[in-house]
Design a protein around this motif. Structure first.
Motif, PDB file in Angstrom:
ATOM      1  N   MET A 136      37.282  -6.116  -0.628  1.00 51.45           N
ATOM      2  CA  MET A 136      36.256  -5.239  -1.168  1.00 51.45           C
ATOM      3  C   MET A 136      36.574  -3.807  -0.768  1.00 51.45           C
ATOM      4  SD  MET A 136      32.130  -5.028  -0.517  1.00 51.45           S
ATOM      5  CE  MET A 136      32.215  -5.012   1.246  1.00 51.45           C
ATOM      6  N   LEU A 137      36.496  -2.920  -1.719  1.00 54.67           N
ATOM      7  CA  LEU A 137      36.655  -1.499  -1.451  1.00 54.67           C
ATOM      8  C   LEU A 137      35.293  -0.906  -1.167  1.00 54.67           C
ATOM      9  CD1 LEU A 137      39.121  -0.522  -4.315  1.00 54.67           C
ATOM     10  CD2 LEU A 137      39.660  -1.178  -1.970  1.00 54.67           C
ATOM     11  N   CYS A 138      35.225  -0.051  -0.175  1.00 52.86           N
ATOM     12  CA  CYS A 138      33.960   0.527   0.253  1.00 52.86           C
ATOM     13  C   CYS A 138      34.125   2.033   0.414  1.00 52.86           C
ATOM     14  CB  CYS A 138      33.555  -0.128   1.573  1.00 52.86           C
ATOM     15  SG  CYS A 138      32.000   0.453   2.224  1.00 52.86           S
ATOM     16  N   LEU A 139      33.196   2.791  -0.152  1.00 51.78           N
ATOM     17  CA  LEU A 139      33.215   4.251  -0.046  1.00 51.78           C
ATOM     18  C   LEU A 139      31.868   4.762   0.437  1.00 51.78           C
ATOM     19  CD1 LEU A 139      34.835   5.598  -3.352  1.00 51.78           C
ATOM     20  CD2 LEU A 139      35.839   5.575  -1.088  1.00 51.78           C
ATOM     21  N   SER A 140      31.911   5.717   1.348  1.00 52.37           N
ATOM     22  CA  SER A 140      30.697   6.440   1.727  1.00 52.37           C
ATOM     23  C   SER A 140      30.801   7.850   1.150  1.00 52.37           C
ATOM     24  CB  SER A 140      30.548   6.501   3.252  1.00 52.37           C
ATOM     25  OG  SER A 140      31.485   7.399   3.805  1.00 52.37           O
ATOM     26  N   SER A 141      29.787   8.647   1.367  1.00 49.94           N
ATOM     27  CA  SER A 141      29.797  10.006   0.829  1.00 49.94           C
ATOM     28  C   SER A 141      30.953  10.823   1.399  1.00 49.94           C
ATOM     29  CB  SER A 141      28.461  10.695   1.089  1.00 49.94           C
ATOM     30  OG  SER A 141      28.221  10.805   2.471  1.00 49.94           O
ATOM     31  N   ASN A 142      31.344  10.578   2.647  1.00 52.43           N
ATOM     32  CA  ASN A 142      32.453  11.333   3.242  1.00 52.43           C
ATOM     33  C   ASN A 142      33.763  11.085   2.504  1.00 52.43           C
ATOM     34  OD1 ASN A 142      30.698  12.338   5.125  1.00 52.43           O
ATOM     35  ND2 ASN A 142      31.386  11.039   6.785  1.00 52.43           N
ATOM     36  N   GLN A 143      34.076   9.817   2.216  1.00 59.44           N
ATOM     37  CA  GLN A 143      35.309   9.520   1.491  1.00 59.44           C
ATOM     38  C   GLN A 143      35.245  10.065   0.064  1.00 59.44           C
ATOM     39  OE1 GLN A 143      33.852   6.727   3.153  1.00 59.44           O
ATOM     40  NE2 GLN A 143      35.139   7.196   4.898  1.00 59.44           N
ATOM     41  N   ALA A 144      34.097   9.946  -0.557  1.00 66.05           N
ATOM     42  CA  ALA A 144      33.942  10.465  -1.919  1.00 66.05           C
ATOM     43  C   ALA A 144      34.167  11.979  -1.934  1.00 66.05           C
ATOM     44  CB  ALA A 144      32.563  10.113  -2.461  1.00 66.05           C
ATOM     45  N   GLN A 145      33.646  12.671  -0.942  1.00 66.23           N
ATOM     46  CA  GLN A 145      33.843  14.117  -0.869  1.00 66.23           C
ATOM     47  C   GLN A 145      35.317  14.452  -0.624  1.00 66.23           C
ATOM     48  OE1 GLN A 145      31.329  16.426  -1.595  1.00 66.23           O
ATOM     49  NE2 GLN A 145      33.212  17.623  -1.817  1.00 66.23           N
ATOM     50  N   GLN A 146      36.006  13.645   0.180  1.00 68.84           N
ATOM     51  CA  GLN A 146      37.445  13.845   0.389  1.00 68.84           C
ATOM     52  C   GLN A 146      38.201  13.740  -0.932  1.00 68.84           C
ATOM     53  OE1 GLN A 146      37.866  10.848   3.680  1.00 68.84           O
ATOM     54  NE2 GLN A 146      39.420  12.313   4.330  1.00 68.84           N
ATOM     55  N   ILE A 147      37.826  12.773  -1.749  1.00 71.77           N
ATOM     56  CA  ILE A 147      38.472  12.607  -3.056  1.00 71.77           C
ATOM     57  C   ILE A 147      38.220  13.842  -3.919  1.00 71.77           C
ATOM     58  CG2 ILE A 147      38.475  11.290  -5.212  1.00 71.77           C
ATOM     59  CD1 ILE A 147      37.762   8.797  -3.463  1.00 71.77           C
ATOM     60  N   LEU A 148      36.977  14.284  -3.971  1.00 71.38           N
ATOM     61  CA  LEU A 148      36.637  15.452  -4.790  1.00 71.38           C
ATOM     62  C   LEU A 148      37.376  16.695  -4.300  1.00 71.38           C
ATOM     63  CD1 LEU A 148      32.808  14.864  -5.235  1.00 71.38           C
ATOM     64  CD2 LEU A 148      34.632  14.437  -6.914  1.00 71.38           C
ATOM     65  N   ASP A 149      37.454  16.876  -2.988  1.00 78.63           N
ATOM     66  CA  ASP A 149      38.170  18.029  -2.431  1.00 78.63           C
ATOM     67  C   ASP A 149      39.665  17.963  -2.746  1.00 78.63           C
ATOM     68  OD1 ASP A 149      35.770  18.938  -1.392  1.00 78.63           O
ATOM     69  OD2 ASP A 149      36.188  18.239   0.651  1.00 78.63           O
ATOM     70  N   SER A 150      40.220  16.758  -2.772  1.00 75.75           N
ATOM     71  CA  SER A 150      41.656  16.578  -3.020  1.00 75.75           C
ATOM     72  C   SER A 150      42.029  16.797  -4.480  1.00 75.75           C
ATOM     73  CB  SER A 150      42.091  15.176  -2.595  1.00 75.75           C
ATOM     74  OG  SER A 150      41.952  15.016  -1.207  1.00 75.75           O
ATOM     75  N   LEU A 151      41.061  16.770  -5.377  1.00 75.12           N
ATOM     76  CA  LEU A 151      41.352  16.960  -6.802  1.00 75.12           C
ATOM     77  C   LEU A 151      41.957  18.325  -7.088  1.00 75.12           C
ATOM     78  CD1 LEU A 151      38.241  15.371  -8.500  1.00 75.12           C
ATOM     79  CD2 LEU A 151      40.608  14.605  -8.714  1.00 75.12           C
ATOM     80  N   ARG A 152      41.679  19.277  -6.237  1.00 71.95           N
ATOM     81  CA  ARG A 152      42.158  20.640  -6.450  1.00 71.95           C
ATOM     82  C   ARG A 152      43.642  20.735  -6.057  1.00 71.95           C
ATOM     83  NH1 ARG A 152      37.247  20.985  -3.723  1.00 71.95           N
ATOM     84  NH2 ARG A 152      35.550  21.531  -5.101  1.00 71.95           N
ATOM     85  N   GLY A 153      44.524  20.486  -7.010  1.00 74.06           N
ATOM     86  CA  GLY A 153      45.938  20.686  -6.780  1.00 74.06           C
ATOM     87  C   GLY A 153      46.702  19.515  -6.194  1.00 74.06           C
ATOM     88  N   ASN A 154      46.106  18.355  -6.061  1.00 74.13           N
ATOM     89  CA  ASN A 154      46.801  17.190  -5.516  1.00 74.13           C
ATOM     90  C   ASN A 154      46.813  16.057  -6.539  1.00 74.13           C
ATOM     91  OD1 ASN A 154      47.233  18.155  -2.734  1.00 74.13           O
ATOM     92  ND2 ASN A 154      44.999  18.128  -2.660  1.00 74.13           N
ATOM     93  N   ASN A 155      47.786  15.168  -6.398  1.00 74.80           N
ATOM     94  CA  ASN A 155      47.818  14.002  -7.275  1.00 74.80           C
ATOM     95  C   ASN A 155      47.546  12.714  -6.510  1.00 74.80           C
ATOM     96  OD1 ASN A 155      50.208  13.813  -5.924  1.00 74.80           O
ATOM     97  ND2 ASN A 155      51.502  13.781  -7.736  1.00 74.80           N
ATOM     98  N   GLU A 156      47.228  12.851  -5.213  1.00 78.43           N
ATOM     99  CA  GLU A 156      46.825  11.686  -4.428  1.00 78.43           C
ATOM    100  C   GLU A 156      45.966  12.129  -3.249  1.00 78.43           C
ATOM    101  OE1 GLU A 156      50.127   9.483  -2.866  1.00 78.43           O
ATOM    102  OE2 GLU A 156      50.378  10.838  -1.191  1.00 78.43           O
TER     103      GLU A 156
END
Length: 96
Positions: free
Chosen positions: A1-21
Motif C-alpha cells: 500500500m502506498l501512503c501519502l501525508s500532506s508533507n509528502q504531497a507538498q514535496q511532490i508539488l515543490d519538486s514539480l518546478r524544474g524536476n522530472n522526479e
C-alpha cells in the motif's frame, strides 16, 4: 500500500518546478522511493498515477494520511461499530 501525508504531497508539488522526479517516503517512513513527475501528474513506482489536483487535495489536508489505490486517493480512516470509536492515520512530527 502506498501512503501519502500532506508533507509528502507538498514535496511532490515543490519538486514539480524544474524536476522530472522526486524522492519521497511512500510507506510510513520506512524506505524512500523515486516517483516520476510529469506535466500534470506523478507516476509512482508501482505504475499508479495521480493527477496534480489529487496531490493538492492531500497537501491541503494535514490532519490525515491517504492511501493510493487504483489511481485514486482514499483517506485512511474508519469507524469501529464495536468500540464506537473513530480512527485515522495521520502524519506526526516524527513521521512526515
Amino acid at each position: 500500500m502506498l501512503c501519502l501525508s500532506s508533507n509528502q504531497a507538498q514535496q511532490i508539488l515543490d519538486s514539480l518546478r524544474g524536476n522530472n522526479e522526486a524522492v519521497i517516503f511512500l510507506d510510513l517512513g520506512l524506505t524512500s522511493d523515486s516517483i516520476e513527475l510529469q506535466r500534470n501528474s506523478a507516476v509512482f513506482p508501482d505504475g499508479q498515477k495521480l493527477k496534480i489536483e489529487q496531490i493538492m487535495t492531500i497537501a491541503e489536508d494535514p490532519g490525515i494520511a491517504y492511501s493510493i489505490n487504483n489511481n485514486q486517493i482514499e483517506r485512511l480512516m474508519w469507524f469501529d461499530d464495536q468500540t464506537n470509536k473513530f480512527y485515522k492515520l495521520r502524519g506526526t512530527e516524527t513521521w512526515p
